[in-house]
Design a protein around this motif. Sequence first.
Motif, PDB file in Angstrom:
ATOM      1  N   ILE A  78       0.842  -1.205   0.000  1.00 32.93           N
ATOM      2  CA  ILE A  78       0.000   0.000   0.000  1.00 32.93           C
ATOM      3  C   ILE A  78       0.873   1.250   0.000  1.00 32.93           C
ATOM      4  CG2 ILE A  78      -1.668   1.353   1.346  1.00 32.93           C
ATOM      5  CD1 ILE A  78      -2.824  -1.360   2.312  1.00 32.93           C
ATOM      6  N   LYS A  79       1.898   1.250   0.841  1.00 30.50           N
ATOM      7  CA  LYS A  79       2.796   2.420   0.895  1.00 30.50           C
ATOM      8  C   LYS A  79       3.458   2.666  -0.449  1.00 30.50           C
ATOM      9  CE  LYS A  79       5.524   3.662   3.980  1.00 30.50           C
ATOM     10  NZ  LYS A  79       6.099   4.387   5.060  1.00 30.50           N
ATOM     11  N   LYS A  80       3.940   1.607  -1.075  1.00 32.31           N
ATOM     12  CA  LYS A  80       4.701   1.765  -2.315  1.00 32.31           C
ATOM     13  C   LYS A  80       3.800   1.953  -3.532  1.00 32.31           C
ATOM     14  CE  LYS A  80       8.338  -0.285  -5.069  1.00 32.31           C
ATOM     15  NZ  LYS A  80       9.263  -1.372  -5.242  1.00 32.31           N
ATOM     16  N   GLN A  81       2.875   1.032  -3.755  1.00 34.22           N
ATOM     17  CA  GLN A  81       2.070   1.069  -4.974  1.00 34.22           C
ATOM     18  C   GLN A  81       0.949   2.100  -4.919  1.00 34.22           C
ATOM     19  OE1 GLN A  81       0.728  -2.930  -5.723  1.00 34.22           O
ATOM     20  NE2 GLN A  81       2.769  -3.638  -6.277  1.00 34.22           N
ATOM     21  N   LEU A  82       0.349   2.274  -3.738  1.00 35.71           N
ATOM     22  CA  LEU A  82      -0.764   3.211  -3.624  1.00 35.71           C
ATOM     23  C   LEU A  82      -0.323   4.557  -3.060  1.00 35.71           C
ATOM     24  CD1 LEU A  82      -3.534   0.771  -2.300  1.00 35.71           C
ATOM     25  CD2 LEU A  82      -2.972   1.365  -4.663  1.00 35.71           C
ATOM     26  N   ASN A  83       0.925   4.636  -2.660  1.00 35.31           N
ATOM     27  CA  ASN A  83       1.531   5.885  -2.184  1.00 35.31           C
ATOM     28  C   ASN A  83       0.773   6.512  -1.013  1.00 35.31           C
ATOM     29  OD1 ASN A  83       3.591   7.776  -2.285  1.00 35.31           O
ATOM     30  ND2 ASN A  83       2.424   9.138  -3.627  1.00 35.31           N
ATOM     31  N   LYS A  84       0.483   5.699  -0.010  1.00 30.75           N
ATOM     32  CA  LYS A  84      -0.218   6.171   1.185  1.00 30.75           C
ATOM     33  C   LYS A  84       0.782   6.360   2.314  1.00 30.75           C
ATOM     34  CE  LYS A  84      -4.030   5.521  -1.043  1.00 30.75           C
ATOM     35  NZ  LYS A  84      -4.263   6.534  -2.019  1.00 30.75           N
ATOM     36  N   ILE A 119     -12.501   0.488   9.788  1.00 27.73           N
ATOM     37  CA  ILE A 119     -11.576   1.621   9.759  1.00 27.73           C
ATOM     38  C   ILE A 119     -12.380   2.915   9.833  1.00 27.73           C
ATOM     39  CG2 ILE A 119     -11.479   1.690   7.235  1.00 27.73           C
ATOM     40  CD1 ILE A 119      -8.543   2.635   7.499  1.00 27.73           C
ATOM     41  N   ALA A 120     -11.858   3.873  10.588  1.00 34.38           N
ATOM     42  CA  ALA A 120     -12.440   5.214  10.633  1.00 34.38           C
ATOM     43  C   ALA A 120     -11.411   6.169  10.055  1.00 34.38           C
ATOM     44  CB  ALA A 120     -12.795   5.600  12.063  1.00 34.38           C
ATOM     45  N   SER A 121     -11.733   6.736   8.906  1.00 34.47           N
ATOM     46  CA  SER A 121     -10.832   7.651   8.218  1.00 34.47           C
ATOM     47  C   SER A 121     -11.660   8.585   7.348  1.00 34.47           C
ATOM     48  CB  SER A 121      -9.843   6.880   7.343  1.00 34.47           C
ATOM     49  OG  SER A 121      -9.037   7.760   6.594  1.00 34.47           O
ATOM     50  N   CYS A 122     -11.185   9.797   7.189  1.00 31.34           N
ATOM     51  CA  CYS A 122     -11.906  10.762   6.352  1.00 31.34           C
ATOM     52  C   CYS A 122     -11.289  10.937   4.978  1.00 31.34           C
ATOM     53  CB  CYS A 122     -11.956  12.117   7.059  1.00 31.34           C
ATOM     54  SG  CYS A 122     -13.036  12.061   8.460  1.00 31.34           S
ATOM     55  N   ASN A 123     -10.192  10.300   4.738  1.00 29.74           N
ATOM     56  CA  ASN A 123      -9.519  10.442   3.444  1.00 29.74           C
ATOM     57  C   ASN A 123     -10.152   9.491   2.436  1.00 29.74           C
ATOM     58  OD1 ASN A 123      -7.739  12.327   4.497  1.00 29.74           O
ATOM     59  ND2 ASN A 123      -6.289  10.765   5.137  1.00 29.74           N
ATOM     60  N   LEU A 124     -11.373   9.802   2.041  1.00 33.73           N
ATOM     61  CA  LEU A 124     -12.094   8.906   1.144  1.00 33.73           C
ATOM     62  C   LEU A 124     -11.374   8.696  -0.175  1.00 33.73           C
ATOM     63  CD1 LEU A 124     -15.844   9.805   1.745  1.00 33.73           C
ATOM     64  CD2 LEU A 124     -14.546   7.839   2.579  1.00 33.73           C
ATOM     65  N   SER A 125     -10.705   9.723  -0.667  1.00 33.72           N
ATOM     66  CA  SER A 125      -9.971   9.541  -1.921  1.00 33.72           C
ATOM     67  C   SER A 125      -8.857   8.516  -1.748  1.00 33.72           C
ATOM     68  CB  SER A 125      -9.406  10.872  -2.422  1.00 33.72           C
ATOM     69  OG  SER A 125      -8.483  11.398  -1.484  1.00 33.72           O
ATOM     70  N   ASP A 126      -8.390   8.333  -0.525  1.00 36.09           N
ATOM     71  CA  ASP A 126      -7.328   7.368  -0.257  1.00 36.09           C
ATOM     72  C   ASP A 126      -7.838   5.988   0.128  1.00 36.09           C
ATOM     73  OD1 ASP A 126      -5.453   9.300  -0.775  1.00 36.09           O
ATOM     74  OD2 ASP A 126      -4.990   9.706   1.320  1.00 36.09           O
ATOM     75  N   ILE A 127      -8.998   5.909   0.777  1.00 32.01           N
ATOM     76  CA  ILE A 127      -9.411   4.621   1.333  1.00 32.01           C
ATOM     77  C   ILE A 127     -10.643   3.990   0.695  1.00 32.01           C
ATOM     78  CG2 ILE A 127      -8.432   5.182   3.593  1.00 32.01           C
ATOM     79  CD1 ILE A 127     -11.680   5.119   4.336  1.00 32.01           C
ATOM     80  N   LYS A 128     -11.522   4.788   0.128  1.00 32.40           N
ATOM     81  CA  LYS A 128     -12.838   4.279  -0.294  1.00 32.40           C
ATOM     82  C   LYS A 128     -12.726   3.119  -1.279  1.00 32.40           C
ATOM     83  CE  LYS A 128     -17.343   5.615  -2.024  1.00 32.40           C
ATOM     84  NZ  LYS A 128     -18.162   6.669  -2.594  1.00 32.40           N
ATOM     85  N   GLN A 129     -11.972   3.291  -2.344  1.00 33.36           N
ATOM     86  CA  GLN A 129     -11.881   2.229  -3.356  1.00 33.36           C
ATOM     87  C   GLN A 129     -11.243   0.971  -2.775  1.00 33.36           C
ATOM     88  OE1 GLN A 129     -13.311   2.453  -6.540  1.00 33.36           O
ATOM     89  NE2 GLN A 129     -13.026   0.254  -6.239  1.00 33.36           N
TER      90      GLN A 129
END
Length: 177
Positions: A84-90, A108-118
């Motif tokens: 995830i860190k390397k390929q998805l750059n999170k 998971i509770a997170s607001c970064n939908l552009s990062d986590i939703k898909q």
Amino acid sequence: MAKKKNKIILVDADVISHFIKGGEIYSINSIFDYELKILDKVYDELKNNISWKQQIDILISQGVIQVIPFPESNSEVKREYFRIKKQLNKGDGESACLSFVRFTNNIIASCNLSDIKQYCEDFEITYLTTMDFLCYALSKGIYTEQRCNDFIANVLSKNSRLPVNDIKNYTCREIDI
């Protein structure tokens, strides 16, 4: 009410920061029937802000939130974390949270939908946002509409983003947890 033990809500730094900025950090644990936990990698992100660290440390000492270690010995979780860190750059916290919940069937509770939703949709991971916390609290009578709006106003006044400035303007999604 006793907390359900079959799952946890793993909270990312952005949701914690919203609740701090919204002036409701001490009520975050009263909204859902699951224990809230943060990974040590998320705690490391939060402790960079000294006032947040103090509040988080108080919550930890009171047993409201528990810091748990990232499972370094779980090769499946660790391998996914690095992917995830390397390929998805999170970032560290998000990568750790996503990899952890993927293989532990937690929330998971997170607001970064552009990062986590898909990612969450791809792997059928339940996710919550700050707005989901507010909607659920409102629907259960834990928060009033005014309390939600005060929270939103406080967060927005501290240069954080939320999708609306009034809870009435937000379409709450159904959460099955």
